[in-house]
Write a protein that holds these residues in place. Structure first.
Motif, PDB file in Angstrom:
ATOM      1  N   ALA A  98      12.513 -18.248 -26.319  1.00 52.27           N
ATOM      2  CA  ALA A  98      13.473 -17.334 -26.944  1.00 52.27           C
ATOM      3  C   ALA A  98      12.919 -15.907 -26.936  1.00 52.27           C
ATOM      4  N   GLY A  99      12.128 -15.591 -25.890  1.00 53.52           N
ATOM      5  CA  GLY A  99      11.600 -14.243 -25.715  1.00 53.52           C
ATOM      6  C   GLY A  99      10.212 -14.011 -26.260  1.00 53.52           C
ATOM      7  N   ARG A 100       9.611 -15.003 -26.925  1.00 50.50           N
ATOM      8  CA  ARG A 100       8.302 -14.789 -27.561  1.00 50.50           C
ATOM      9  C   ARG A 100       7.251 -15.731 -26.981  1.00 50.50           C
ATOM     10  N   CYS A 101       6.100 -15.153 -26.598  1.00 46.76           N
ATOM     11  CA  CYS A 101       4.976 -15.955 -26.118  1.00 46.76           C
ATOM     12  C   CYS A 101       4.066 -16.317 -27.285  1.00 46.76           C
ATOM     13  N   HIS A 102       3.403 -17.457 -27.177  1.00 42.24           N
ATOM     14  CA  HIS A 102       2.494 -17.938 -28.218  1.00 42.24           C
ATOM     15  C   HIS A 102       1.119 -18.153 -27.598  1.00 42.24           C
ATOM     16  N   GLY A 103       0.170 -17.306 -27.972  1.00 43.11           N
ATOM     17  CA  GLY A 103      -1.156 -17.342 -27.368  1.00 43.11           C
ATOM     18  C   GLY A 103      -2.132 -18.265 -28.055  1.00 43.11           C
ATOM     19  N   LEU A 104      -1.689 -19.431 -28.462  1.00 39.81           N
ATOM     20  CA  LEU A 104      -2.562 -20.408 -29.118  1.00 39.81           C
ATOM     21  C   LEU A 104      -2.371 -21.763 -28.459  1.00 39.81           C
ATOM     22  N   ALA A 105      -3.380 -22.631 -28.617  1.00 36.92           N
ATOM     23  CA  ALA A 105      -3.321 -23.944 -27.982  1.00 36.92           C
ATOM     24  C   ALA A 105      -2.267 -24.854 -28.623  1.00 36.92           C
ATOM     25  N   ALA A 106      -2.216 -24.880 -29.956  1.00 36.20           N
ATOM     26  CA  ALA A 106      -1.342 -25.833 -30.645  1.00 36.20           C
ATOM     27  C   ALA A 106       0.131 -25.679 -30.260  1.00 36.20           C
ATOM     28  N   GLY A 115      -0.560 -20.364 -17.881  1.00 33.38           N
ATOM     29  CA  GLY A 115      -1.445 -19.765 -18.878  1.00 33.38           C
ATOM     30  C   GLY A 115      -1.395 -18.254 -18.912  1.00 33.38           C
ATOM     31  N   SER A 116      -2.562 -17.654 -19.154  1.00 34.57           N
ATOM     32  CA  SER A 116      -2.661 -16.206 -19.316  1.00 34.57           C
ATOM     33  C   SER A 116      -3.825 -15.663 -18.507  1.00 34.57           C
ATOM     34  N   ARG A 117      -3.839 -14.359 -18.369  1.00 36.92           N
ATOM     35  CA  ARG A 117      -4.987 -13.663 -17.800  1.00 36.92           C
ATOM     36  C   ARG A 117      -5.529 -12.702 -18.850  1.00 36.92           C
ATOM     37  N   HIS A 143      15.949 -27.373 -13.214  1.00 39.32           N
ATOM     38  CA  HIS A 143      14.840 -28.183 -12.715  1.00 39.32           C
ATOM     39  C   HIS A 143      13.471 -27.568 -13.033  1.00 39.32           C
ATOM     40  N   ILE A 144      13.450 -26.399 -13.682  1.00 36.27           N
ATOM     41  CA  ILE A 144      12.182 -25.697 -13.927  1.00 36.27           C
ATOM     42  C   ILE A 144      12.002 -25.435 -15.415  1.00 36.27           C
ATOM     43  N   ARG A 145      10.833 -25.769 -15.910  1.00 38.91           N
ATOM     44  CA  ARG A 145      10.461 -25.516 -17.304  1.00 38.91           C
ATOM     45  C   ARG A 145       9.135 -24.760 -17.338  1.00 38.91           C
ATOM     46  N   ALA A 146       8.821 -24.178 -18.484  1.00 40.67           N
ATOM     47  CA  ALA A 146       7.544 -23.494 -18.658  1.00 40.67           C
ATOM     48  C   ALA A 146       6.993 -23.838 -20.030  1.00 40.67           C
ATOM     49  N   ILE A 147       5.673 -24.016 -20.100  1.00 41.46           N
ATOM     50  CA  ILE A 147       5.013 -24.371 -21.360  1.00 41.46           C
ATOM     51  C   ILE A 147       3.720 -23.574 -21.511  1.00 41.46           C
ATOM     52  N   GLY A 148       3.250 -23.489 -22.739  1.00 41.47           N
ATOM     53  CA  GLY A 148       1.972 -22.831 -22.998  1.00 41.47           C
ATOM     54  C   GLY A 148       2.096 -21.323 -23.086  1.00 41.47           C
ATOM     55  N   GLU A 149       0.992 -20.647 -22.802  1.00 42.30           N
ATOM     56  CA  GLU A 149       0.933 -19.199 -22.982  1.00 42.30           C
ATOM     57  C   GLU A 149       1.824 -18.430 -22.018  1.00 42.30           C
ATOM     58  N   CYS A 150       2.244 -19.049 -20.918  1.00 39.35           N
ATOM     59  CA  CYS A 150       3.098 -18.353 -19.949  1.00 39.35           C
ATOM     60  C   CYS A 150       4.574 -18.437 -20.324  1.00 39.35           C
ATOM     61  N   ALA A 151       4.919 -19.231 -21.325  1.00 39.97           N
ATOM     62  CA  ALA A 151       6.319 -19.453 -21.696  1.00 39.97           C
ATOM     63  C   ALA A 151       6.748 -18.497 -22.805  1.00 39.97           C
ATOM     64  N   ALA A 152       7.819 -17.764 -22.571  1.00 41.10           N
ATOM     65  CA  ALA A 152       8.403 -16.891 -23.591  1.00 41.10           C
ATOM     66  C   ALA A 152       9.579 -17.636 -24.211  1.00 41.10           C
TER      67      ALA A 152
END
Length: 395
Positions: free
Chosen positions: A274-282, A98-100, A263-272
């Motif tokens: 293609a370089g861009r983070c998305h600060g929304l739930a959907a 997530g985010s802080r 073996h590692i993935r990232a999802i949600g607000e912590c995932a960039a």
């Protein structure tokens, strides 16, 4: 919330019990609806916001560890280490940290009486510190800031919103929509201070926050300051993991939410992505669904980006933005109806051909939103004047 969606998807579709899910959660409670935090200031309880029901928490395939902070990951051994010294092995590791909250580096930001607006515990602390009849300051005029201002108003305080942008909700609305929103919430007793920033928080004789000093010279006598000026991705594990970050932070992943480590993935607000983070739930939910399907080896769609269209009701005032709301497309034409008497505003952005709908903004009355959003990217079959939905109230 993104991590919880991943768990739901895995439990629902892993019919053969291929996976054991271990969730390491830093917060002291199971997943809850962070978007609805302001309800806690209007009588709701933390249980009302809970996302994880007995069907999930009681599933034998799930192990949930609350109050557990991950301190390190050994990619070669595929192990995770926690602050208590416990360790876990993994076949797949999904980062959903997530985010802080972003707190601007202003003097006095750490004084008692200053809060962030991110967790159930944050809101409980704000409720305990609220002083009915006194002023309060909210730093941030976006969705989170206006939600916080409404919560403070419900607690009997007189909130002031400080926004560095020229108008409120600058990402979703244009200047006209922001003006209608500001005028409406000012009538509710909320102060609006745009095009300025918090300069410092001053202390009283008791060492607690007492006043907010703004960059334009305004001084607000406020014993409570809430920082709701946006978030930053929690990517502290990137360096010890040896994983790349996006230009503005976040674990760098591709459109399948994969890092450079298979073996590692990232999802949600912590995932960039293609370089861009998305600060929304959907968008986080869509990332979770993409990853779950990959792990279960069923057909999956890549994460194709986020639809930032939104229809909101803030302090009782309706606001909507969709598509190219700011008319940034080359040759875009803006069609505006601004009814100052009714307190409504509608803008439709058309392509240079004058026929293709690119986006728009609605404020004060959003009944046109479903029709106009459905038309986005399509050509009009009639003039805007002939579309009742294009004008608030059908005027």
């Amino acid at each position: 919330m993104a991590g919880h969606r991943l768990v739901e998807e895995m439990l629902a579709h892993d019919r053969h019990g291929q996976w054991r899910l271990v969730v390491l959660a830093e917060e002291p409670r199971a997943a809850y609806d962070r978007v609805a935090l302001s309800r806690l200031l209007d009588g709701a309880t933390p249980g009302d916001l809970a996302l994880a029901g007995p069907d999930v928490l009681g599933d034998r395939r799930l192990e949930l560890y609350l109050g557990t902070t991950v301190t390190g990951v050994d990619r070669r051994a595929r192990t995770v280490t926690c602050g208590e010294g416990t360790g876990f092995g993994y076949d797949a590791l999904v980062l959903a940290t997530g985010s802080r909250p972003f707190v601007p580096p202003v003097p006095g930001r750490d004084l008692p009486g200053c809060f962030v607006y991110r967790t159930v515990e944050d809101v409980a602390a704000i409720r305990a510190a609220a002083v009915p009849g006194r002023d309060a300051v909210v730093v941030g005029g976006g969705l989170l800031g206006l939600e916080a201002a409404n919560g403070l108003r419900l607690l009997g305080m007189r909130p002031h919103v400080v926004e560095i942008a020229p108008w409120l909700m600058a990402q979703q609305a244009d200047e006209g929509g922001g003006r209608v929103l500001a005028e409406a919430i000012e009538r509710l007793g909320v102060g609006v201070h745009c095009s300025t920033a918090l300069h410092a928080v001053g202390a009283g004789a008791d060492g607690r926050a007492q006043r907010a000093e703004l960059a334009d010279g305004t001084v607000l006598d406020a014993p409570l300051v809430v920082f709701a000026a946006g978030v930053r991705p929690r990517d502290e594990l990137a360096a010890p993991l040896g994983l790349d970050r996006g230009e503005r932070g976040g674990f760098l992943v591709d459109q399948w939410c994969r890092t450079a480590d298979e073996h590692i993935r990232a999802i949600g607000e912590c995932a960039a992505v293609a370089g861009r983070c998305h600060g929304l739930a959907a968008p986080g939910f869509r990332m979770a669904e993409t990853v779950a399907r990959q792990l279960l080896r069923v057909p999956a769609d890549a994460f194709a980006g986020a639809d930032t269209s939104a229809r909101l009701k803030l302090l009782g005032i309706e606001v909507a933005g969709f598509g190219d709301a700011h008319a940034r497309s080359q040759g875009a034409i803006e069609y505006v109806r601004d009814d100052r008497r009714a307190g409504t505003y509608a803008k439709v952005v058309l392509a240079a051909d004058g026929r293709t709908v690119l986006g728009g903004v609605l404020a004060g009355d959003t009944r046109a939103y479903p029709v106009l959003r459905a038309l986005t990217g399509r050509q009009l079959t009639a003039s805007l004047e002939e579309l009742p939905a294009a004008a608030p109230g059908g005027t």
